[in-house]
Design an enzyme around this catalytic site. Sequence first.
Site, PDB file in Angstrom:
ATOM      1  N   LYS A 159       0.842  -1.193   0.000  1.00 43.11           N
ATOM      2  CA  LYS A 159       0.000   0.000   0.000  1.00 43.11           C
ATOM      3  C   LYS A 159       0.879   1.246   0.000  1.00 43.11           C
ATOM      4  O   LYS A 159       2.087   1.181   0.285  1.00 43.11           O
ATOM      5  CB  LYS A 159      -0.925   0.002   1.215  1.00 43.11           C
ATOM      6  CG  LYS A 159      -0.201   0.013   2.565  1.00 43.11           C
ATOM      7  CD  LYS A 159      -1.194   0.011   3.707  1.00 43.11           C
ATOM      8  CE  LYS A 159      -0.457   0.069   5.056  1.00 43.11           C
ATOM      9  NZ  LYS A 159      -1.390   0.153   6.192  1.00 43.11           N
ATOM     10  N   ARG A 186      -9.541   0.693  15.548  1.00 45.54           N
ATOM     11  CA  ARG A 186      -9.488   1.500  14.324  1.00 45.54           C
ATOM     12  C   ARG A 186     -10.591   1.006  13.386  1.00 45.54           C
ATOM     13  O   ARG A 186     -11.581   1.686  13.177  1.00 45.54           O
ATOM     14  CB  ARG A 186      -8.108   1.407  13.673  1.00 45.54           C
ATOM     15  CG  ARG A 186      -7.941   2.307  12.465  1.00 45.54           C
ATOM     16  CD  ARG A 186      -6.514   2.351  11.962  1.00 45.54           C
ATOM     17  NE  ARG A 186      -6.013   1.038  11.564  1.00 45.54           N
ATOM     18  CZ  ARG A 186      -4.771   0.812  11.130  1.00 45.54           C
ATOM     19  NH1 ARG A 186      -3.905   1.817  11.085  1.00 45.54           N
ATOM     20  NH2 ARG A 186      -4.387  -0.394  10.783  1.00 45.54           N
ATOM     21  N   TYR A 212      17.139  31.081   3.599  1.00 42.83           N
ATOM     22  CA  TYR A 212      16.013  31.910   4.033  1.00 42.83           C
ATOM     23  C   TYR A 212      16.128  32.281   5.509  1.00 42.83           C
ATOM     24  O   TYR A 212      16.574  31.479   6.333  1.00 42.83           O
ATOM     25  CB  TYR A 212      14.700  31.163   3.817  1.00 42.83           C
ATOM     26  CG  TYR A 212      14.268  31.079   2.371  1.00 42.83           C
ATOM     27  CD1 TYR A 212      14.028  32.221   1.615  1.00 42.83           C
ATOM     28  CD2 TYR A 212      14.085  29.836   1.773  1.00 42.83           C
ATOM     29  CE1 TYR A 212      13.625  32.134   0.302  1.00 42.83           C
ATOM     30  CE2 TYR A 212      13.677  29.731   0.453  1.00 42.83           C
ATOM     31  CZ  TYR A 212      13.450  30.890  -0.285  1.00 42.83           C
ATOM     32  OH  TYR A 212      13.043  30.807  -1.584  1.00 42.83           O
ATOM     33  N   MET A 237      12.533  24.660  -0.846  1.00 43.13           N
ATOM     34  CA  MET A 237      11.585  23.795  -1.536  1.00 43.13           C
ATOM     35  C   MET A 237      12.295  22.774  -2.434  1.00 43.13           C
ATOM     36  O   MET A 237      11.931  21.597  -2.456  1.00 43.13           O
ATOM     37  CB  MET A 237      10.624  24.622  -2.387  1.00 43.13           C
ATOM     38  CG  MET A 237       9.608  23.770  -3.143  1.00 43.13           C
ATOM     39  SD  MET A 237       8.468  24.721  -4.159  1.00 43.13           S
ATOM     40  CE  MET A 237       7.454  25.497  -2.910  1.00 43.13           C
TER      41      MET A 237
END
Length: 833
Positions: A501, A599, A727, A776
Site C-alpha cells: 500500500k 481503528r 532563508y 523547496m
Amino acid sequence: MVSAEQFREWSHGSWLAFHTDTQIDELIIDTRKINEAASALFIAIKTARRDGHSFLADAYEKGVRNFMVQQPVDVAAYPAASFLLVPDTLDALQQIITRYRKQFSIPVVGITGSNGKTIVKEWLYQLLSHRYRTVRSPKSYNSQIGVPLSVWLLEPQDELAIFEAGISQPGEMERLERMIRPEIGVFTNIGAAHSEGFMNQRQKINEKLVLFRNAKQLVYCSDHPELNECIAQYIHQLKGNSSESPLQLFTWSRKNDANLKIRNITSERNATTVDATYDGTDLSVTIPFTDPASIENAIHCWCVALLLGVPHEETAAGMAQLQPVAMRLELRHGINDCTVINDTYNSDLTSLYIALDYLDQQKQHPDKTVILSDMLQAGKPDTTLYEEVAEAVARRQIKRFIGIGPALHKHKALFRAHKKLNSVFYKNTEEFLKNFHLLNFEKEAILLKGSRSFTFEKISMLLEQEVHQTVLSIDLSALTHNLNVFRTRVARGVKTMAMVKAFSYGSGSYEIAYSLQYSGVDYLAVAYTDEGISLRKAGITMPIMVMSPDAGSFDRMLAWQLEPEIFNMRSLQAFTQMAATLQVKDYPVHIKLDTGMHRLGFMENELDTLLQELQQNEHVKVASIFSHLAASEDAAMDDFTELQAQNFTRMSERLIAVLGYRPLRHLCNSAGIARHPEFHFDMVRLGLGLYGVDGSGLLTDELRQVSTLKTTIAQIKDIPPGETVGYGRRGVSDKPMRIATISIGYADGYPRALGNGRAHVLIHGQEAKLVGIVCMDMCMVDITEIPEAAEGDEVIVFGPQLRLTQLSQWADTIPYEMMTGISQRVKRVYVNE
C-alpha cells in the site's frame, strides 16, 4: 556436457526412474530460469526457506525430463522423466562438480576476502580475457550453491578460470575449495562483513585460507597485520617437516618489502597513478579511479597479471581502461511508458541469459525489445556465438532485436531466420543514434546490454525518462533478502502477505509487487481499489487484498478480482448486494476483527449479527480472518499484545465453528513476526520490515535497507565569516566556510525540520551538515572539511551508510512517514543483483 549416467556415478545416487542417458549441459535450481529444457537437469535443493521438490511439476511442464531429488517421488506422474535419488541434493551437486573440475588442468584463480571479490574477478576478466579464453563466476556466484554453478561453466576450450568464494560460517570453505581447486589465490582484504558466524577475526581469516591449501601462489597485501600474521602461521602449518611451503606468497605493500613494493600513489580528479618496484624494475600503472578500495582492488589484479607473465605494457594499457563494475541490473522508467533494463555490466552469454530472464519477468509490457552490442570477450567463433544468441532471444518470444556492431551486422541472417523476431542492425552506436528518430519505443520493456566500448550510456540517455538529479534507488535484491530473513522466522506452511500500500511505502508499485510475486509471496495487500487495479493492469496475477475498500468501487473490485477487507456490516451488505447483482458466488473476502486497537473491525458483540449474515450468504466466502496488533514492537506492551491475541483466538474460533471451514488467520505484522512467534497462526503480514526498517529491534543486523536516496551537488561557493546562508538568514558562518548547494528540498520529501545542522548528508563518505533552512527544491551543506568535493558529485541523503531510522529521529517522525513522503517527482531506479 556430461551424461545423466555419469551424474549418477559421480553422485553415488540411484535411479527412481531412468529413460534416456541424456547429455546434460544445463543445471537448474530455479524453474523460472530454464534455457534448454531438453538438456537440463533440475536439482531439487531443500533449504530452510524453500523446498525444490515443490517445483518438480513446474519444471516438468516446462519440458525438463531429468531430475535429481532427495526424497521419494511418484514417478508415474512424470512419464518419460528420469529421477536420480541422492541422500542430499546440495551435497550431491558439490560432489558432481568436484569430479567435473578434475577434468580441467588450466590455471584457476580463486578469490576470497571480506570485500572486493567480485570487482577483482571482473577486472581480472577485463585485463586477461583478450589474452586467454576465460571463464568466471557470473555476477556474485560465490556461495555453496553459486560456486558449483560457476565451475559447471568450464568448457574444454577454456584457458583460464576465475572464481570467487564467500563463506558465512566455519566449515564452508573446505567444500568450496574442493570444487574451485585454485592454482593462484587472491585474498583481497579482511573486514567486518559476514562476521556473524565466526568467534573472531582470526577464525574468519583462517577459514578463508582453506581455499588455498592446494594452491601454488597466494596474492595479498602484507600491510594488514592480522592477515599477515595468520598467513605466516598458515604457511608454517603447510610446511610441516619440509623446508619449503608448497604455497608461494606474492605480496604487495606500501610500507614493507614485498614482491611488488608500492613507492607512490598519486590521485588526481579522475585517475590514480601507482608507482611500484617489481623484480628490481620500476613500473607504473594508471587507473581511472581515485577511491582507496578501487586502488587496492586494482593492485591485486596487477599482481595476478605479473604472476601470469603478462607483459607490463599490456597490463598498463588494460589498467588504464578498467571499467566500473555495476553488479546489478538497473530498471528505470523510460520514455513513452517504457521500462528500461540497463545492464552494461558485461556482455557474454551467461550474463545475457541472466538479463533475458529478468526481461522476461517484466509482465507489465506485452512487447519486449533487446538492444545488444557485439560480444567482444565471448571466446567462441562468431557464427556459433550469434546463433546461440539468436535462438535464446527468439525462444523468449522477444518482439524486436536491435543489434549494434560489425559482428552482429555481419551475422544478421542468423536472427532473420527466426521469422517472428523483428530484427534491425547497425554497424556502430553512432549509426543507431542517427536513426533513433525512425524507431518507435512505446509501452514496452527494453533490455539495453552492451560492451563498454560501444558507449551504450548514450542510448540510455535517449531512452530514459527525463527527471531531475534526485534519485531513489530501490534494491530489489535487498527486498528479497529481507523477505527471506522473515521467512526463516516462520514455520513451514505459514503463508506470507506483503503490504504494498501507499506506493509500497514510497518505493514503487508494480516493480515491488512483481519482485514479491516472483519470490513466491502468497498475498499482496493494498489500501485502495485503484492501487489494486493498477497492479492488475501491470500484470500482477496473485491474490490482492484491499484494506480500505470504498463501497462505490466494489463493482471494479469484482471485475479485477480484488478481495475486499470487510470490517463492518455496512461494507458486507454493500459488497453482497453488488456480488448478487453481478451473479457472483463464493467470492473471497477478508474479515477484520477489532481486538483492541479500535481503528477498524468487528467488535465481539457484533459477531452474532456477522455470523447470521455469513451463514445465509452464498455470494461471499471468508478467505481469511485477521486483526491488527497495536504495539507488537514494544516490550512494555506485551501484556496487551497477549490480550489481543487471546481476543483474536477466541473470536476467530467462534467464527470458524459456525462457518464450517477454516479460513486463514493472520495477526502479526513485521515486529510481531520477530517478537511473537507464538502468534503467527496461518499467515503473517510483512510491511516496513520488508523495506529494511526493523521495528522489533531484533533484526537490525540482518535486514538490509532497501532504499537509497541520492542527489548531486549543484553549486559550490566559499563564504567568508559573518555571512548568512538561506532563508531567514538562519545559517551563519562564524569562520570561512565552503558551502555546497544540493538538489533536494522539502518538495522532494526532505523535511524542513532537518535544517540548521540537525542532519547531515554523506559526500565522498564524509558527513556534511545542513546549513540554514531546507528550501523547496534544494538545501545547503557545509563541505569545508571535504576538499575533494566538486560540483556534480553524488550526495547520499539516506541509505545503508546513513540509516533511514536516523533521519527519522532527526526529523521527529517515524520511518513510515519518511518513506511515504518521498515525492513522486523523485525518480525511482530499481536495481537487482
